[in-house]
Each structure stands twice: as structure tokens, then as C-alpha cells.
Design a protein around this motif. Sequence first.
Motif, PDB file in Angstrom:
ATOM      1  N   VAL A  34       5.301  23.172   2.376  1.00 45.52           N
ATOM      2  CA  VAL A  34       4.054  22.437   2.643  1.00 45.52           C
ATOM      3  C   VAL A  34       4.065  22.004   4.105  1.00 45.52           C
ATOM      4  O   VAL A  34       5.022  21.371   4.573  1.00 45.52           O
ATOM      5  CB  VAL A  34       3.928  21.186   1.747  1.00 45.52           C
ATOM      6  CG1 VAL A  34       2.633  20.441   2.077  1.00 45.52           C
ATOM      7  CG2 VAL A  34       3.961  21.565   0.276  1.00 45.52           C
ATOM      8  N   PHE A  35       2.999  22.348   4.803  1.00 42.84           N
ATOM      9  CA  PHE A  35       2.853  22.006   6.219  1.00 42.84           C
ATOM     10  C   PHE A  35       1.626  21.123   6.351  1.00 42.84           C
ATOM     11  O   PHE A  35       0.534  21.492   5.915  1.00 42.84           O
ATOM     12  CB  PHE A  35       2.672  23.295   7.031  1.00 42.84           C
ATOM     13  CG  PHE A  35       2.510  23.061   8.507  1.00 42.84           C
ATOM     14  CD1 PHE A  35       3.616  22.836   9.313  1.00 42.84           C
ATOM     15  CD2 PHE A  35       1.257  23.085   9.089  1.00 42.84           C
ATOM     16  CE1 PHE A  35       3.466  22.622  10.685  1.00 42.84           C
ATOM     17  CE2 PHE A  35       1.100  22.872  10.453  1.00 42.84           C
ATOM     18  CZ  PHE A  35       2.203  22.646  11.249  1.00 42.84           C
TER      19      PHE A  35
ATOM     20  N   LEU B  51      -5.713  23.003   2.001  1.00 40.43           N
ATOM     21  CA  LEU B  51      -6.312  21.803   1.406  1.00 40.43           C
ATOM     22  C   LEU B  51      -6.752  20.854   2.516  1.00 40.43           C
ATOM     23  O   LEU B  51      -5.910  20.294   3.240  1.00 40.43           O
ATOM     24  CB  LEU B  51      -5.284  21.092   0.516  1.00 40.43           C
ATOM     25  CG  LEU B  51      -4.625  21.931  -0.596  1.00 40.43           C
ATOM     26  CD1 LEU B  51      -3.515  21.133  -1.273  1.00 40.43           C
ATOM     27  CD2 LEU B  51      -5.659  22.387  -1.613  1.00 40.43           C
ATOM     28  N   ASP B  52      -8.064  20.688   2.668  1.00 42.08           N
ATOM     29  CA  ASP B  52      -8.589  19.786   3.699  1.00 42.08           C
ATOM     30  C   ASP B  52      -8.870  18.433   3.049  1.00 42.08           C
ATOM     31  O   ASP B  52      -9.826  18.289   2.293  1.00 42.08           O
ATOM     32  CB  ASP B  52      -9.868  20.390   4.312  1.00 42.08           C
ATOM     33  CG  ASP B  52     -10.186  19.794   5.675  1.00 42.08           C
ATOM     34  OD1 ASP B  52      -9.589  18.754   6.024  1.00 42.08           O
ATOM     35  OD2 ASP B  52     -11.035  20.367   6.396  1.00 42.08           O
ATOM     36  N   GLU B  53      -8.005  17.464   3.312  1.00 37.92           N
ATOM     37  CA  GLU B  53      -8.101  16.111   2.740  1.00 37.92           C
ATOM     38  C   GLU B  53      -8.250  16.154   1.215  1.00 37.92           C
ATOM     39  O   GLU B  53      -9.259  15.706   0.667  1.00 37.92           O
ATOM     40  CB  GLU B  53      -9.250  15.337   3.388  1.00 37.92           C
ATOM     41  CG  GLU B  53      -9.058  15.180   4.886  1.00 37.92           C
ATOM     42  CD  GLU B  53     -10.099  14.288   5.532  1.00 37.92           C
ATOM     43  OE1 GLU B  53     -10.701  13.468   4.843  1.00 37.92           O
ATOM     44  OE2 GLU B  53     -10.300  14.435   6.749  1.00 37.92           O
ATOM     45  N   PRO B  54      -7.218  16.664   0.518  1.00 42.93           N
ATOM     46  CA  PRO B  54      -7.350  16.900  -0.920  1.00 42.93           C
ATOM     47  C   PRO B  54      -7.559  15.655  -1.766  1.00 42.93           C
ATOM     48  O   PRO B  54      -8.171  15.749  -2.824  1.00 42.93           O
ATOM     49  CB  PRO B  54      -6.021  17.574  -1.298  1.00 42.93           C
ATOM     50  CG  PRO B  54      -5.069  17.200  -0.216  1.00 42.93           C
ATOM     51  CD  PRO B  54      -5.902  17.091   1.028  1.00 42.93           C
ATOM     52  N   THR B  55      -7.078  14.500  -1.323  1.00 42.58           N
ATOM     53  CA  THR B  55      -7.152  13.335  -2.219  1.00 42.58           C
ATOM     54  C   THR B  55      -8.058  12.233  -1.688  1.00 42.58           C
ATOM     55  O   THR B  55      -8.001  11.104  -2.178  1.00 42.58           O
ATOM     56  CB  THR B  55      -5.746  12.757  -2.498  1.00 42.58           C
ATOM     57  OG1 THR B  55      -5.200  12.288  -1.270  1.00 42.58           O
ATOM     58  CG2 THR B  55      -4.824  13.779  -3.113  1.00 42.58           C
TER      59      THR B  55
ATOM     60  N   LEU C  88      -2.086  21.536   4.641  1.00 46.94           N
ATOM     61  CA  LEU C  88      -3.014  20.474   4.272  1.00 46.94           C
ATOM     62  C   LEU C  88      -3.276  19.537   5.435  1.00 46.94           C
ATOM     63  O   LEU C  88      -2.462  19.409   6.346  1.00 46.94           O
ATOM     64  CB  LEU C  88      -2.513  19.699   3.054  1.00 46.94           C
ATOM     65  CG  LEU C  88      -1.329  18.760   3.137  1.00 46.94           C
ATOM     66  CD1 LEU C  88      -1.756  17.356   3.562  1.00 46.94           C
ATOM     67  CD2 LEU C  88      -0.665  18.651   1.791  1.00 46.94           C
ATOM     68  N   THR C  89      -4.464  18.921   5.388  1.00 51.71           N
ATOM     69  CA  THR C  89      -4.740  17.807   6.301  1.00 51.71           C
ATOM     70  C   THR C  89      -4.912  16.570   5.438  1.00 51.71           C
ATOM     71  O   THR C  89      -5.336  16.659   4.283  1.00 51.71           O
ATOM     72  CB  THR C  89      -6.040  17.994   7.103  1.00 51.71           C
ATOM     73  OG1 THR C  89      -7.147  17.867   6.219  1.00 51.71           O
ATOM     74  CG2 THR C  89      -6.076  19.313   7.817  1.00 51.71           C
TER      75      THR C  89
END
Length: 315
Positions: A47-48, A169-173, A200-201
Motif C-alpha cells: 500500500v502506497f 483509492l482517492d480518499e476512501p473513507t 491511496l490518498t
Amino acid sequence: MPLTHPAPVPAATGRAAPVVEVTDLRRRYGDVEAVRGISFEVHPGEVFALLGVNGAGKTSALEVLEGLAPASGGTVRVVGADPVRERAAVRPHLGVLLQTSGLPADLTVRETVAMWAATLTGPRPVEEALAQVDLTGRADVRVRSLSGGERRRLDLTLALLGSPRVIVLDEPTTGLDPESRRTVWALVRQRVAEGAAVVLTTHHLEEAEELADRIAVMRAGRIVLSGTAAEIAATQPATIRFTLPDGAAPLPAVPGAEVVSDGPRVELHTRALQPVLTRLLVEAAERGVVLGGLQARAASLEQAFLAVADGADPS
Ligand SMILES: Nc1ncnc2c1ncn2[C@@H]1O[C@H](COP(=O)(O)OP(=O)(O)OP(=O)(O)O)[C@@H](O)[C@H]1O
């Protein structure tokens, strides 16, 4: 480790070949250069996380990986192919969660997942996908009636439905409650354990700490700091705090410690926490002084982020 370095983010060693390769990526909107030459690799099972304040260029970079926009310069390879020019080769291996999505509002949750599954080769079973994001009980609800958090979990399920090798994933949560956030983290971890690579960001630094093997902090289109969460945190000094008892003489200066706040309430910063703390305790013991409310804390990812993320353009 230097405080900032714009060089390519070092790759993890001993892993399979990278499935995301970004080299000197640039993205321009007219006169605005939103991404100014960033480089990184992501390997299967890794995961990066790309961090940065609003406008740092994270989404602009991800959109090139997602095949939604061409690079203005540099190269991007996802599973070995150009995600824009070789979209057909990349698409089956790529799962994307955008910051916002536009799903048909009149379909139910189950219909939405089934419709999406019909476009994929070898999708996960619909009921399994719903259960993994705790949407089984909401399967017959229309998309228009979902809460923001339920909608986000539906978006995620669609992104993961085809068991992609690369997940963006762009701002997943964003907008999820703490329990839903943990559900999402568990699902992402499961896919990573199965060999997926995730980019992800996030604006939640604890999310990056929880999920990311490596982190890059962007500022004004460039990567200005990178490494593991611990390496990034270690770019900032540790803090020691204590209160001297009434009437006690100040302790002598300790080499390697910077006094930030003097007087009865003392704050020291140091890059050598253990030796400085040891020396301090010895001095206190020799003088018979009790250090009230003694705290010694290594720097956090948040401190390092705040120190670099909102600074001036590093050019
Ligand atoms: N379509 C566009 N046209 C012109 N400028 C844009 C466009 N999209 C983004 N920008 C600019 O590019 C820069 C980077 O924006 P981007 O959305 O990539 O940042 P970000 O790091 O993803 O921010 P956020 O955390 O707010 O999502 C900003 O200065 C933004 O104003």
C-alpha cells in the motif's frame, strides 16, 4: 535521513516486479502545473499513500494512473501498460474509487452491484461483496436513499468487485464513521494480503499509518518527503516535557536538547531521545528533584506532515 528529498521514492526490496511505475510524472492545466515531476513504484501486496494538503496535486496524479487524463510529461505504467493509450489492457486489472461517483439513483444496491458485475470478467459473488462492506441489510434500498457513508462503501465494493491487481483509492473513507472506516481498512488489507497493490490518498493521517507500507507527502506538485510512517515521523525531533517543583533551580543544559520553553514548565526537543532523557533523569536524581508530569514522546507522522506539507513551494 534528509528532511526533504525530491528523488524517486525508494522501492521496497525483495518483492515481485512493480505493477505501478510512475516516472517524472507531470500534469498541467493551462498555465497551472499541478504535478511537477513525481516518481514512485508500487509492488504487489503493498500500500502506497500519497498525502498532501488540498491542492497539492494528489488527485491530478491519480487521474493519470486511472487512465482518466493523459500525462503532460513523464511516464506511467500500470501492470506494464500505459493506462490512457492502452486502456483496454489496463482496465481489467484496475479498480478505481474516485473522490465522487455518479451511480444511477433509482437502482437498488443489489441491482447496482449485479449490473457492475455483469461488465466484469470473473467478478466476486454479489452477496459476498455486499457482506464485506456491511451492506447486506441495505441490498434492496435504492441508491438515492443511502447515507453518504453507505454510498461510499457501495463505491468501494464496485471498485473491488473484479479482484483488480491494482487498486486506486482517492480518499476512501471520507465521511465514514469510525466503525465503517475499520470495515474498509479490513477489506483493503484483505485484498493486499491476496496480492493487490494499492495507491491511496487520504487526509486522515492515522489511515496512512494504519494501511500504508510507504508514504509520500506532496507539496505544490512535488514529493517532498517519503518513507515509512516511522521514517517520516523520525524527521522531526522528539519532545520531552516536565514541570520543576516550586523553588527548584533550573537543571543544567543537556547536550543534544533544544530548550523550547523554560521556567517551571520545561519543554525540550531532541533527536536523541534516549541519551537526553537518561542524562536528564540522572541530573534530576543527583539533585533530588522530582520532574512533575514527565512526558517523553517520539515525533508523530502528523508533526512531520505539518512541518512540510503546507510550506512554501520547494522550487
Ligand atoms: N480541471 C482543472 N483545471 C485547472 N486547475 C485544476 C483542475 N483540477 C485541479 N486543478 C488545480 O491543480 C492543483 C492540484 O489539484 P488536485 O485536485 O490534484 O489536488 P489534491 O492534492 O488532490 O487536492 P484535494 O486534497 O483537495 O483533493 C490545484 O491547484 C487545483 O486548483
